[in-house]
Design a protein around this motif. Sequence first.
Motif, PDB file in Angstrom:
ATOM      1  N   ARG A   3       0.852  -1.198   0.000  1.00  0.00           N
ATOM      2  CA  ARG A   3       0.000   0.000   0.000  1.00  0.00           C
ATOM      3  C   ARG A   3       0.877   1.234   0.000  1.00  0.00           C
ATOM      4  O   ARG A   3       1.957   1.239   0.613  1.00  0.00           O
ATOM      5  CB  ARG A   3      -0.904   0.026   1.231  1.00  0.00           C
ATOM      6  N   THR A   4       0.410   2.292  -0.652  1.00  0.00           N
ATOM      7  CA  THR A   4       1.155   3.540  -0.700  1.00  0.00           C
ATOM      8  C   THR A   4       0.196   4.718  -0.577  1.00  0.00           C
ATOM      9  O   THR A   4      -0.963   4.620  -0.978  1.00  0.00           O
ATOM     10  CB  THR A   4       1.983   3.617  -2.013  1.00  0.00           C
ATOM     11  N   LEU A   5       0.699   5.802   0.018  1.00  0.00           N
ATOM     12  CA  LEU A   5      -0.129   7.000   0.229  1.00  0.00           C
ATOM     13  C   LEU A   5       0.110   7.970  -0.927  1.00  0.00           C
ATOM     14  O   LEU A   5       1.256   8.317  -1.231  1.00  0.00           O
ATOM     15  CB  LEU A   5       0.244   7.640   1.561  1.00  0.00           C
ATOM     16  N   ILE A   6      -0.975   8.400  -1.521  1.00  0.00           N
ATOM     17  CA  ILE A   6      -0.936   9.348  -2.637  1.00  0.00           C
ATOM     18  C   ILE A   6      -1.644  10.619  -2.209  1.00  0.00           C
ATOM     19  O   ILE A   6      -2.716  10.559  -1.613  1.00  0.00           O
ATOM     20  CB  ILE A   6      -1.721   8.792  -3.867  1.00  0.00           C
ATOM     21  N   LEU A   7      -1.059  11.757  -2.541  1.00  0.00           N
ATOM     22  CA  LEU A   7      -1.772  13.035  -2.397  1.00  0.00           C
ATOM     23  C   LEU A   7      -1.863  13.668  -3.768  1.00  0.00           C
ATOM     24  O   LEU A   7      -0.832  13.867  -4.431  1.00  0.00           O
ATOM     25  CB  LEU A   7      -1.011  14.013  -1.499  1.00  0.00           C
ATOM     26  N   LEU A   8      -3.082  13.989  -4.190  1.00  0.00           N
ATOM     27  CA  LEU A   8      -3.250  14.842  -5.365  1.00  0.00           C
ATOM     28  C   LEU A   8      -3.199  16.256  -4.811  1.00  0.00           C
ATOM     29  O   LEU A   8      -4.080  16.669  -4.051  1.00  0.00           O
ATOM     30  CB  LEU A   8      -4.566  14.541  -6.072  1.00  0.00           C
ATOM     31  N   LYS A   9      -2.134  16.979  -5.131  1.00  0.00           N
ATOM     32  CA  LYS A   9      -1.813  18.234  -4.444  1.00  0.00           C
ATOM     33  C   LYS A   9      -2.717  19.372  -4.924  1.00  0.00           C
ATOM     34  O   LYS A   9      -3.460  19.233  -5.902  1.00  0.00           O
ATOM     35  CB  LYS A   9      -0.343  18.564  -4.689  1.00  0.00           C
ATOM     36  N   PRO A  10      -2.630  20.532  -4.241  1.00  0.00           N
ATOM     37  CA  PRO A  10      -3.516  21.640  -4.602  1.00  0.00           C
ATOM     38  C   PRO A  10      -3.472  22.035  -6.084  1.00  0.00           C
ATOM     39  O   PRO A  10      -4.505  22.402  -6.656  1.00  0.00           O
ATOM     40  CB  PRO A  10      -3.016  22.782  -3.708  1.00  0.00           C
ATOM     41  N   ALA A  80       3.455  -1.717  -5.273  1.00  0.00           N
ATOM     42  CA  ALA A  80       2.750  -0.454  -5.535  1.00  0.00           C
ATOM     43  C   ALA A  80       3.607   0.778  -5.258  1.00  0.00           C
ATOM     44  O   ALA A  80       3.487   1.787  -5.958  1.00  0.00           O
ATOM     45  CB  ALA A  80       1.468  -0.401  -4.700  1.00  0.00           C
ATOM     46  N   ILE A  81       4.485   0.705  -4.249  1.00  0.00           N
ATOM     47  CA  ILE A  81       5.278   1.897  -3.900  1.00  0.00           C
ATOM     48  C   ILE A  81       6.196   2.271  -5.058  1.00  0.00           C
ATOM     49  O   ILE A  81       6.211   3.420  -5.513  1.00  0.00           O
ATOM     50  CB  ILE A  81       6.074   1.641  -2.599  1.00  0.00           C
ATOM     51  N   ARG A  82       6.946   1.300  -5.568  1.00  0.00           N
ATOM     52  CA  ARG A  82       7.855   1.572  -6.687  1.00  0.00           C
ATOM     53  C   ARG A  82       7.074   1.877  -7.967  1.00  0.00           C
ATOM     54  O   ARG A  82       7.402   2.820  -8.704  1.00  0.00           O
ATOM     55  CB  ARG A  82       8.775   0.361  -6.924  1.00  0.00           C
ATOM     56  N   VAL A  83       6.048   1.101  -8.234  1.00  0.00           N
ATOM     57  CA  VAL A  83       5.275   1.280  -9.468  1.00  0.00           C
ATOM     58  C   VAL A  83       4.709   2.706  -9.539  1.00  0.00           C
ATOM     59  O   VAL A  83       4.816   3.387 -10.565  1.00  0.00           O
ATOM     60  CB  VAL A  83       4.150   0.221  -9.553  1.00  0.00           C
ATOM     61  N   VAL A  84       4.129   3.177  -8.426  1.00  0.00           N
ATOM     62  CA  VAL A  84       3.532   4.516  -8.445  1.00  0.00           C
ATOM     63  C   VAL A  84       4.611   5.585  -8.587  1.00  0.00           C
ATOM     64  O   VAL A  84       4.443   6.551  -9.346  1.00  0.00           O
ATOM     65  CB  VAL A  84       2.669   4.757  -7.189  1.00  0.00           C
ATOM     66  N   ARG A  85       5.735   5.439  -7.879  1.00  0.00           N
ATOM     67  CA  ARG A  85       6.824   6.433  -8.002  1.00  0.00           C
ATOM     68  C   ARG A  85       7.294   6.515  -9.459  1.00  0.00           C
ATOM     69  O   ARG A  85       7.562   7.599  -9.971  1.00  0.00           O
ATOM     70  CB  ARG A  85       8.002   6.053  -7.099  1.00  0.00           C
ATOM     71  N   GLU A  86       7.367   5.362 -10.119  1.00  0.00           N
ATOM     72  CA  GLU A  86       7.803   5.391 -11.519  1.00  0.00           C
ATOM     73  C   GLU A  86       6.728   5.998 -12.418  1.00  0.00           C
ATOM     74  O   GLU A  86       7.040   6.669 -13.407  1.00  0.00           O
ATOM     75  CB  GLU A  86       8.198   3.983 -11.982  1.00  0.00           C
ATOM     76  N   MET A  87       5.467   5.799 -12.084  1.00  0.00           N
ATOM     77  CA  MET A  87       4.398   6.447 -12.866  1.00  0.00           C
ATOM     78  C   MET A  87       4.455   7.962 -12.727  1.00  0.00           C
ATOM     79  O   MET A  87       4.115   8.695 -13.652  1.00  0.00           O
ATOM     80  CB  MET A  87       3.024   5.947 -12.419  1.00  0.00           C
ATOM     81  N   LEU A  88       4.886   8.457 -11.532  1.00  0.00           N
ATOM     82  CA  LEU A  88       4.955   9.916 -11.325  1.00  0.00           C
ATOM     83  C   LEU A  88       6.091  10.533 -12.109  1.00  0.00           C
ATOM     84  O   LEU A  88       5.965  11.636 -12.636  1.00  0.00           O
ATOM     85  CB  LEU A  88       5.155  10.252  -9.843  1.00  0.00           C
ATOM     86  N   GLY A  89       7.257   9.873 -12.154  1.00  0.00           N
ATOM     87  CA  GLY A  89       8.430  10.460 -12.802  1.00  0.00           C
ATOM     88  C   GLY A  89       9.248  11.280 -11.823  1.00  0.00           C
ATOM     89  O   GLY A  89       8.955  11.332 -10.627  1.00  0.00           O
ATOM     90  N   ASP A 121       8.475   2.207   4.947  1.00  0.00           N
ATOM     91  CA  ASP A 121       8.329   2.899   6.235  1.00  0.00           C
ATOM     92  C   ASP A 121       7.543   4.195   6.063  1.00  0.00           C
ATOM     93  O   ASP A 121       6.653   4.519   6.861  1.00  0.00           O
ATOM     94  CB  ASP A 121       9.707   3.202   6.853  1.00  0.00           C
ATOM     95  N   ALA A 122       7.895   4.943   5.010  1.00  0.00           N
ATOM     96  CA  ALA A 122       7.176   6.204   4.738  1.00  0.00           C
ATOM     97  C   ALA A 122       5.713   5.913   4.440  1.00  0.00           C
ATOM     98  O   ALA A 122       4.816   6.644   4.885  1.00  0.00           O
ATOM     99  CB  ALA A 122       7.832   6.941   3.569  1.00  0.00           C
ATOM    100  N   ALA A 123       5.439   4.839   3.698  1.00  0.00           N
ATOM    101  CA  ALA A 123       4.046   4.517   3.354  1.00  0.00           C
ATOM    102  C   ALA A 123       3.233   4.248   4.615  1.00  0.00           C
ATOM    103  O   ALA A 123       2.127   4.779   4.784  1.00  0.00           O
ATOM    104  CB  ALA A 123       4.007   3.314   2.411  1.00  0.00           C
ATOM    105  N   ALA A 124       3.777   3.435   5.528  1.00  0.00           N
ATOM    106  CA  ALA A 124       3.047   3.114   6.763  1.00  0.00           C
ATOM    107  C   ALA A 124       2.810   4.383   7.584  1.00  0.00           C
ATOM    108  O   ALA A 124       1.704   4.626   8.092  1.00  0.00           O
ATOM    109  CB  ALA A 124       3.832   2.094   7.577  1.00  0.00           C
TER     110      ALA A 124
END
Length: 152
Positions: A3-10, A80-89, A121-124
Motif C-alpha cells: 500500500r502507498t499514500l498518494i496526495l493529489l496536491k492543490p 505499488a510503492i515503486r510502481v507509483v513512483r515510476e508512474m509519477l516520474g 516505512d514512509a508509506a506506513a
Amino acid sequence: MERTLILLKPDCVERRLCGKIISRFEDKGLNIVALKMLRVTPELSKQHYAEHVSKPFYPGLEAFITASPVVAMVLEGLEAIRVVREMLGATSGLKAAPGTIRGDYSSSRQMNLVHASDGPDAAAREISLYFKSTELCPYSPCLTPWLKAGDE
Ligand code: CMP
C-alpha cells in the motif's frame, strides 16, 4: 501486496486534473482502498514533510500544500510503492520523462501535482497520518484474474 499514500496536491485539484490522474492509477490495475478530500493544515504539513522542515524551500512548500484542498488516497497493488513512483516520474516536472504523470502535466518542481510515499516505512507512516484504519476499504476486484497470473 503493498500500500502507498498518494496526495493529489492543490495544483492538481485547482487544475481539475484529479480525474485524469486517478484514471491512470486505475488503468494500471492499482486498487483504490481509501480516498478523501481534505485541507492540509500547517501542523499536518510539518508532520508529513518532517524531513524537509529545516530546508530552505520548506516555507514555500507549506504555503503551497495548505493553499487549497488535496485528495488523499491509499493505493494497493503488487510493488505499488515503486510502481507509483515510476508512474509519477522525477520530482521536477521539467525533468520528468514524457509518459510519466509529471512529465505529461507538470512544468514545476514544487507544483508537481502528486505526492507518493518513497518506501515501506514512509508509506506506513503517511497512511496513518491521513487515514484511520477504519477508513481503509480493502476488497478483491472481480477483474483481478485478468490483471496478473495467479502465482505472481
Ligand atoms: P513530494 O514528492 O511531495 O516530496 C517533497 C516535496 O518537496 C516534493 O514533492 C516537491 O514538491 C518539494 N520539493 C522538493 N525539492 C524542492 C526544492 N528544491 N524546492 C522546492 N520544492 C521542492
